[in-house]
Design a protein around this motif. Structure first.
Motif, mmCIF file in Angstrom:
data_model
loop_
_atom_site.group_PDB
_atom_site.id
_atom_site.type_symbol
_atom_site.label_atom_id
_atom_site.label_comp_id
_atom_site.label_asym_id
_atom_site.label_seq_id
_atom_site.Cartn_x
_atom_site.Cartn_y
_atom_site.Cartn_z
ATOM 1 N N ASP A 133 -9.197 -7.345 0.886
ATOM 2 C CA ASP A 133 -8.147 -8.024 0.118
ATOM 3 C C ASP A 133 -8.273 -9.535 0.261
ATOM 4 O O ASP A 133 -8.143 -10.288 -0.716
ATOM 5 C CB ASP A 133 -6.753 -7.591 0.603
ATOM 6 C CG ASP A 133 -6.450 -6.135 0.299
ATOM 7 O OD1 ASP A 133 -6.994 -5.605 -0.679
ATOM 8 O OD2 ASP A 133 -5.666 -5.534 1.066
ATOM 9 N N ALA A 188 -6.211 -13.207 6.048
ATOM 10 C CA ALA A 188 -6.580 -11.789 6.054
ATOM 11 C C ALA A 188 -8.069 -11.588 6.340
ATOM 12 O O ALA A 188 -8.464 -10.582 6.938
ATOM 13 C CB ALA A 188 -6.209 -11.145 4.720
ATOM 14 N N THR A 189 -8.894 -12.555 5.924
ATOM 15 C CA THR A 189 -10.336 -12.462 6.217
ATOM 16 C C THR A 189 -10.598 -12.674 7.702
ATOM 17 O O THR A 189 -11.455 -12.011 8.298
ATOM 18 C CB THR A 189 -11.113 -13.502 5.381
ATOM 19 O OG1 THR A 189 -10.858 -13.279 3.991
ATOM 20 C CG2 THR A 189 -12.605 -13.388 5.637
ATOM 21 N N GLU A 198 -7.261 -8.772 9.796
ATOM 22 C CA GLU A 198 -6.489 -7.904 8.908
ATOM 23 C C GLU A 198 -5.013 -7.927 9.311
ATOM 24 O O GLU A 198 -4.680 -7.914 10.498
ATOM 25 C CB GLU A 198 -7.035 -6.478 8.947
ATOM 26 C CG GLU A 198 -8.442 -6.364 8.373
ATOM 27 C CD GLU A 198 -8.904 -4.928 8.190
ATOM 28 O OE1 GLU A 198 -8.128 -4.008 8.528
ATOM 29 O OE2 GLU A 198 -10.024 -4.725 7.697
ATOM 30 N N THR A 257 -1.133 -6.437 9.236
ATOM 31 C CA THR A 257 -0.217 -5.321 9.046
ATOM 32 C C THR A 257 1.160 -5.886 8.724
ATOM 33 O O THR A 257 1.653 -6.765 9.424
ATOM 34 C CB THR A 257 -0.129 -4.455 10.320
ATOM 35 O OG1 THR A 257 -1.443 -3.998 10.662
ATOM 36 C CG2 THR A 257 0.784 -3.257 10.095
ATOM 37 N N THR A 277 -6.088 -6.165 3.969
ATOM 38 C CA THR A 277 -7.353 -5.940 4.657
ATOM 39 C C THR A 277 -8.278 -7.140 4.456
ATOM 40 O O THR A 277 -7.992 -8.044 3.662
ATOM 41 C CB THR A 277 -8.038 -4.680 4.109
ATOM 42 O OG1 THR A 277 -8.388 -4.908 2.725
ATOM 43 C CG2 THR A 277 -7.109 -3.468 4.204
ATOM 44 N N ARG A 278 -9.401 -7.105 5.166
ATOM 45 C CA ARG A 278 -10.383 -8.180 4.984
ATOM 46 C C ARG A 278 -10.917 -8.187 3.554
ATOM 47 O O ARG A 278 -11.206 -9.245 2.997
ATOM 48 C CB ARG A 278 -11.526 -8.010 5.987
ATOM 49 C CG ARG A 278 -11.164 -8.462 7.387
ATOM 50 C CD ARG A 278 -12.389 -8.600 8.287
ATOM 51 N NE ARG A 278 -12.016 -9.247 9.527
ATOM 52 C CZ ARG A 278 -11.593 -8.609 10.612
ATOM 53 N NH1 ARG A 278 -11.466 -7.286 10.578
ATOM 54 N NH2 ARG A 278 -11.274 -9.271 11.706
ATOM 55 N N ASP A 324 0.814 -1.222 0.000
ATOM 56 C CA ASP A 324 0.000 0.000 0.000
ATOM 57 C C ASP A 324 0.846 1.270 0.000
ATOM 58 O O ASP A 324 0.468 2.275 -0.589
ATOM 59 C CB ASP A 324 -0.936 0.006 1.224
ATOM 60 C CG ASP A 324 -1.896 -1.168 1.200
ATOM 61 O OD1 ASP A 324 -2.385 -1.498 0.119
ATOM 62 O OD2 ASP A 324 -2.145 -1.758 2.259
ATOM 63 N N SER A 362 -0.571 -3.353 4.336
ATOM 64 C CA SER A 362 -1.491 -4.272 5.008
ATOM 65 C C SER A 362 -2.260 -5.093 3.989
ATOM 66 O O SER A 362 -2.349 -4.749 2.812
ATOM 67 C CB SER A 362 -2.474 -3.492 5.884
ATOM 68 O OG SER A 362 -3.307 -2.652 5.081
#
Length: 331
Positions: A141, A272-273, A276, A278, A138-139, A126, A136
């Motif tokens: 993603d 990731a789901t 999330e 980092t 994210t959910r 990012d 990161s």
């Protein structure tokens, strides 16, 4: 004691994954599910179970550390596993016994692996792509990766109906279980016990790997890429060596490509789901080497003996893996 527990934890991971696959295949065969679908889903996911459980466990059990993010071990695990699968495992397999690359692998699977690798590197960067403060997954993603995974699996099933390719036949051959014929209640008991053992072994392996690597002054990213990534790739390594020694290393290539795609889409997507991620200490060099490995796998089709993975290329792959590992240990 940490060294002993690390080995015990890894042993439990590999043993539990093996029995989870065997029991799940036997249950699915009882339900009259085709061998190809079993090989594509249960066997594929099962052989990647160590990576999956270590990645999820590392994300859920994360405690803030300076310079490390919640996704460093999870992402490092996937990067390390994918690099080891291609450079180490296929390098060793081709040095033992050179092998041809099938049409479907060079026209569909390897190009898709390259695209999936680029996509993951972009959505996890990012700060580079969007100028964000931190990198990161994210959910959203994670959900996108899972959708891509489901689409790829669906595409593969459709293609199987149109192709009488050798790859489909091999998927049938792989969907065998040593537990076939056992009672259904015993199969379910073995599956549940294997799942519990997988979680316990994953926690033990991860906890002691982090303790040892922290004592050596290694970051979470390096821990994930080296100890965790290679450790969870042992099933693929053993499979490749056995296949090559039996003069059938082509099986190792299909296993590696499938495992790498599972790692990128299913494991990172699921992790990731769930939480999330980092990412702080994974560098662009790490993504670059993972992408380079996938591109080099495609270049094998064009260099030296066309459409064949020969010993010279195996040596190049192996030397590059040793060089990258040395770079990580000095980082």
């Amino acid at each position: 004691m940490e060294y002993l527990l690390l080995i015990v934890g890894l042993g439990l991971l590999l043993l539990a994954a093996n029995y989870l696959v065997d029991s799940s295949v036997a249950i699915a065969q009882r339900a009259k599910i085709s061998d190809f679908i079993i090989g594509l889903t249960i066997v594929g996911i099962g052989t990647s179970a160590p990576e999956l459980f270590v990645s999820i466990s590392s994300a859920l059990s994360y405690t803030p550390n300076p310079g490390n993010g919640s996704g460093d071990i999870a992402m490092g695990n996937v990067i390390g596993s994918n690099i080891a699968n291609v450079l180490l495992i296929l390098g060793v397999a081709s040095m033992i016994c050179p092998f041809a690359i099938e049409r479907l692998q060079r026209r569909r699977d390897i190009p898709f692996l390259i695209l999936a690798t680029i996509f993951v590197a972009l959505i996890a960067s990012d700060s580079l792509v969007f100028g964000a403060q931190e990198n990161s997954l994210t959910r959203l993603d994670g959900i996108v990766l899972l959708v891509l995974f489901i689409a790829y699996m669906g595409w593969t099933v459709v293609k199987k109906g149109k192709d009488s390719d050798k790859e489909a036949q091999e998927a049938d051959e792989e969907a065998k279980s040593s537990l076939t014929g056992k009672s259904l209640w015993l199969l379910w008991a073995i599956a549940l016990a294997s799942l519990a053992l997988l979680i316990y072994g994953g926690d033990m392996f991860l906890d002691n790997a982090k303790k040892l690597a922290s004592a050596w002054g290694m970051s979470d990213a390096v821990i994930g890429i080296t100890i965790v990534g290679v450790g969870t790739s042992l099933p693929e390594l053993v499979t490749a060596i056995i296949a090559a020694s039996k003069k059938n290393p082509q099986l190792a290539l299909g296993n590696v490509i499938g495992s790498n795609l599972f790692n990128l889409m299913f494991i990172l997507g699921t992790t990731a789901t769930v939480k999330e991620l980092t990412i702080k200490s994974i560098s662009f060099v790490d993504y670059g080497v993972m992408l380079l490995a996938a591109i080099m796998l495609y270049m094998v089709v064009l260099t030296f003996k066309k459409d064949k993975f020969d010993r010279i290329e195996g040596v190049i792959f192996f030397v590059l893996y040793v060089a990258y590992t040395a770079y990580l240990l000095m980082r």
